[in-house]
Design an enzyme around this catalytic site. Structure first.
Site, PDB file in Angstrom:
ATOM      1  N   GLU A   5     -21.240   4.530 -33.620  1.00 48.19           N
ATOM      2  CA  GLU A   5     -22.268   3.604 -34.624  1.00 48.19           C
ATOM      3  C   GLU A   5     -23.473   4.405 -34.925  1.00 48.19           C
ATOM      4  O   GLU A   5     -24.011   4.249 -35.892  1.00 48.19           O
ATOM      5  CB  GLU A   5     -22.383   2.473 -33.608  1.00 48.19           C
ATOM      6  N   ASP A  62     -20.752   4.380 -28.452  1.00 49.71           N
ATOM      7  CA  ASP A  62     -21.241   5.502 -28.156  1.00 49.71           C
ATOM      8  C   ASP A  62     -22.566   5.422 -27.536  1.00 49.71           C
ATOM      9  O   ASP A  62     -23.296   4.486 -27.615  1.00 49.71           O
ATOM     10  CB  ASP A  62     -21.406   6.329 -29.576  1.00 49.71           C
TER      11      ASP A  62
HETATM   12 ZN   LIG Z   1     -28.830   2.825 -31.524  1.00 49.67          ZN
HETATM   13 ZN   LIG Z   2     -26.887   0.335 -31.302  1.00 45.26          ZN
END
Ligand SMILES: [Zn+2]
Ligand SMILES: [Zn+2]
Length: 446
Positions: free
Chosen positions: A172, A105
């Protein structure tokens, strides 16, 4: 997620020497093959990912591209695992199972890094707001590196035996993706790994260096909300009220004793009240005050001490200040903004330090300590309940021209040296994985 600066400050100046004796011989063919792959394929792939970042949980095109690349290389690919997650499996004879993880991401930022290939991408976020999107944490180097690793492991399949699982993980930055993939059967629908490895690029470490934390790699992070309630009224008549502003103030003060009086001074622990909101006017005592906290620790035990202590202090401070029983503070731990510490399996981490030093050269493996208390949801793979030996390491990405002013992660100025960091990441990962496959003839853990 938030804290990769953790790895950095002072590191560039700390010197690079790691004293262990390498156990593996350098494989020049691997170095040459990874460099050639960067120049032929991975450089362009990085450029594509860098220009086309997507927000957490919305990595649809990124995941589709990862799936295609992995399928084209001969892996058995499953999409939509825990949202947009991608799982690629290659069964290469008897032996153990090794999983390699990369996260996909980007972040809602407008890039101002000065890179030659800046992102101008926009995406409508979960709240319906159109955002600029930028790979401001370097996850584009991770997924590019995963394809590089996939190619080398396939090309070198005569060198190893076992089952390789490669995963591209969503979200994440919201510490949601790892948990979601596990909940969607990562360890039950696919071969369960004995080892899981991964890396994070670090903008403050010199490009092409490696740091393998021997134990704690990232701290726990928990977001906690406290709603402090009182009995509102006129500011000139406090005796007819229960003032939640005063109660909140004492709660904040008392919270400081968790770190200073309840946790071993040699242990990492942070309780930060990052937000306090309440009231509307000078002369009105409000009904409630809301606090937002971030809580960090380096062990499961300290994490419990802090989280339990917040509940206790909020409740009992309110009681001491005459808050009615039916208006005691409401303490809510975020179910999603929550991750345990990422604790590396020490024996494996030391082994991989040595292997990577053997491949890359001892001078490129850093001997440093952690700086700060960043978090990473790799922690969920390393959680004790899974019984997996997990190691996450750092790959330096600091470009030479920025060495005096390393740009922080999560900044519009964030920029790393993609070539040096991708090549180092792939070389280190392939050397590490091949060594782990030598673990023996034991069957994969189930
Ligand atoms: Zn980060
Ligand atoms: Zn990261």
């Amino acid at each position: 997620m938030r804290i990769h600066t953790a790895l950095l400050a002072g590191v560039a100046a700390a010197g690079l020497i790691f004293a262990a004796t390498p156990s593996a011989a350098t494989d020049p063919a691997l170095s040459a093959a990874v460099r050639a792959d960067y120049d032929a394929n991975l450089g362009a792939l990085f450029d594509h990912f860098h220009r086309n970042p997507e927000l957490s949980g919305q990595e649809v095109k990124t995941a589709a591209r990862m799936a295609k690349e992995l399928r084209d290389l001969g892996y058995r690919v499953t999409e939509n695992v825990g949202g947009t997650g991608v799982v690629a499996v290659f069964e290469n004879g008897p032996g153990t199972t090794v999983m390699v993880r990369a996260d996909m991401d980007g972040l809602p930022l407008e890039e101002r890094s000065g890179a030659p290939n800046p992102s101008r991408a926009r995406q409508v976020d979960r709240d319906g707001v159109e955002q600029f999107v930028m790979h401001a944490c370097g996850h584009d180097t991770h997924i590019t590196g995963l394809i590089g690793t996939a190619r080398q492991m396939m090309a070198r399949k005569a060198n190893w035996s076992g089952t390789l699982v490669l995963i591209a993980q969503p979200a994440e930055e919201r510490v949601e993706g790892a948990r979601a993939m596990i909940a969607d059967g990562l360890f039950t629908r696919f071969p369960k790994p004995e080892y899981v490895i991964g890396y994070h690029v670090a903008s403050s470490l010199p490009a092409g260096t490696i740091w393998v934390p021997p134990s704690v790699a990232y701290s726990s992070a928990d977001s906690v909300d406290i709603k402090v309630r009182g009995v509102g009224g006129h500011g000139a008549s406090p005796h007819t009220t229960v003032d939640p502003v005063t109660v909140a103030s004492y709660i904040i003060t008392n919270l400081q004793t968790l770190r200073s009086r309840e946790v071993d001074p040699l242990q990492g622990a942070v309780v930060t009240v990052g937000s306090i909101h309440g009231g509307t006017k000078h002369n009105i005592i409000p009904e409630e005050v809301n606090l937002q906290l971030t809580v960090r620790s380096d062990s499961y035990e300290v994490r419990d001490t802090l989280l339990d202590g917040i509940d206790r202090i909020a409740r009992n401070t309110a009681l001491a200040l005459n808050v009615p029983e039916d208006k005691l503070p409401v303490v809510v731990r975020s179910p999603t903004e929550s991750t345990p510490p990422a604790v590396n399996h020490t024996e494996t981490a030391l082994r991989l330090q040595s292997v990577i030093a053997g491949q890359l050269g001892q001078e490129r493996v850093l001997d440093i300590s952690r700086q700060g208390m960043g978090a990473e949801d790799f922690a969920f793979y390393a959680a004790p309940e899974h019984g997996i030996k997990a190691v996450i390491f750092a790959v330096g990405g600091l470009p030479e021209d920025l060495k005096d002013t390393p740009p922080p992660h999560h900044s519009p100025l964030f920029r790393i040296d993609p070539r040096a960091s991708v090549i180092a990441g792939v070389e280190a990962t392939v050397a590490a994985a091949e060594d782990l496959f030598k673990t023996g003839a034991q069957a994969p853990a189930q």
